[in-house]
Design a protein around this motif. Structure first.
Motif, PDB file in Angstrom:
ATOM      1  N   ASN A   8       0.843  -1.197   0.000  1.00  0.00           N
ATOM      2  CA  ASN A   8       0.000   0.000   0.000  1.00  0.00           C
ATOM      3  C   ASN A   8       0.881   1.252   0.000  1.00  0.00           C
ATOM      4  O   ASN A   8       2.109   1.155  -0.091  1.00  0.00           O
ATOM      5  CB  ASN A   8      -0.982  -0.013   1.182  1.00  0.00           C
ATOM      6  N   SER A  63      -2.544   3.996  -5.302  1.00  0.00           N
ATOM      7  CA  SER A  63      -3.069   3.128  -4.242  1.00  0.00           C
ATOM      8  C   SER A  63      -1.949   2.359  -3.568  1.00  0.00           C
ATOM      9  O   SER A  63      -2.114   1.868  -2.463  1.00  0.00           O
ATOM     10  CB  SER A  63      -4.067   2.131  -4.822  1.00  0.00           C
ATOM     11  N   GLY A  64      -0.829   2.216  -4.250  1.00  0.00           N
ATOM     12  CA  GLY A  64       0.288   1.468  -3.696  1.00  0.00           C
ATOM     13  C   GLY A  64       1.352   1.270  -4.748  1.00  0.00           C
ATOM     14  O   GLY A  64       1.386   1.981  -5.759  1.00  0.00           O
TER      15      GLY A  64
END
Length: 193
Positions: A8, A63-64
């Motif tokens: 993440n 998002s990551g």
């Protein structure tokens, strides 16, 4: 194809992702990334995209990251140190720039004056996977848990309890029987007198 870790935004391990065998480095993935975009990103060797640069879709957010460096075994909750990675990448880039400048100067000299050829001295790669849990959380995880008895243990325990109760009742019967015998003997002795 090979499996690489997916983390993440904080660097905490999420899951593995399948990528092309040549994949390495760190690549961001976005919240509404289509599988086709993921395939394109993961089939390119050493793909890096500056943080903040997003795909064409204006609603995409990071998002990551997909990490091309294997996780170190023995970590309870692996965390990839993104700051250390960025510092390492900056050090490698600076070393390459320095090498290119030294090489250009070396090649510009006449052959008699050159001396030894410059050598690229990249910084050593730091340990990038670190523990994501605090020592207190690790202690809580590794503390021996009370063992709950299974059905056989429970039944065995109940059986022992019942046998102890039966033994106590037998002892009470023997004591009462002895009292009755004592009373009968007193009655007999009174009758005989």
């Amino acid at each position: 194809m090979k499996a690489v870790p997916k983390v993440n935004k904080e660097g905490l391990y999420l899951e593995d992702a399948l990528v092309d065998d040549t994949f390495s480095g760190v690549v961001p993935f976005y919240s509404n990334m289509q599988q086709g975009i993921l395939d394109v990103l993961t089939t390119t060797e050493n793909v890096t995209q500056p943080e903040g640069e997003v795909p064409n879709d204006s609603e995409s957010t990071i998002s990551g990251y997909i990490i091309g460096i294997p996780v170190i075994p023995g970590l309870f909750r692996p965390r990839f140190d993104l700051e250390a990675w960025n510092a390492y990448e900056a050090g490698v880039s600076a070393a390459q720039d320095s090498f290119q400048q030294a090489m250009s100067k070396w090649q510009a000299l006449p052959e008699e004056q050159r001396g030894d050829m410059p050598v690229l001295e990249s910084p050593a790669q730091p340990t990038l996977w670190i523990e994501g849990l605090t020592p207190e959380e690790i202690e809580a995880l590794t503390r021996p848990q009370p063992i709950e008895p299974d059905e056989m243990d429970r039944l065995g325990s109940e059986m022992v309890t019942r046998e102890l109760e039966a033994l106590e009742l037998r002892q009470q019967n023997e004591a009462q029987g002895a009292q009755i015998v004592g009373l009968e003997l007193r009655l007999l002795s009174l009758e005989n007198s």
